[in-house]
Design a protein around this motif. Sequence first.
Motif: not given
Length: 123
Positions: A59-67, A70
């Motif tokens: 989840g942390y890696w996914g959120w970092g990639w998403y952010d 952006t």
Amino acid sequence: MLTKILITFLVILGAVVYLRRGRNRNVRYTRTIEIEKPPLLSKIAIYAMIAVSMLATAGYWGWGWYDDNTIVEVTISSPIEAMTASYQVRKKDIEEQRITTIDGIQIRLSNQERLTVKALKTD
């Protein structure tokens, strides 16, 4: 830096000495070995903690990639030339002295230019 290298060397040296010398040879071993199986509940708890940890990491890696991907609007204001220009840029492409637009254009910035970053309006 030198301290880290020295400590690492001492730890490796200690491990090599310990492995060559072996354990204390005066210890007597008994032949009876009783192996207790860990309770099922503790195994489940351990596997659950591992699963939660892996899920949190993903989840942390996914959120970092998403952010990082952006798209934001960057406005460059130059007080010397009295001009203002706006570009769409991914967050990961904003650097100290350079930005790269989503079209691939690289813009080098001077020390006098001011950047304003704001989120794009999603209608």
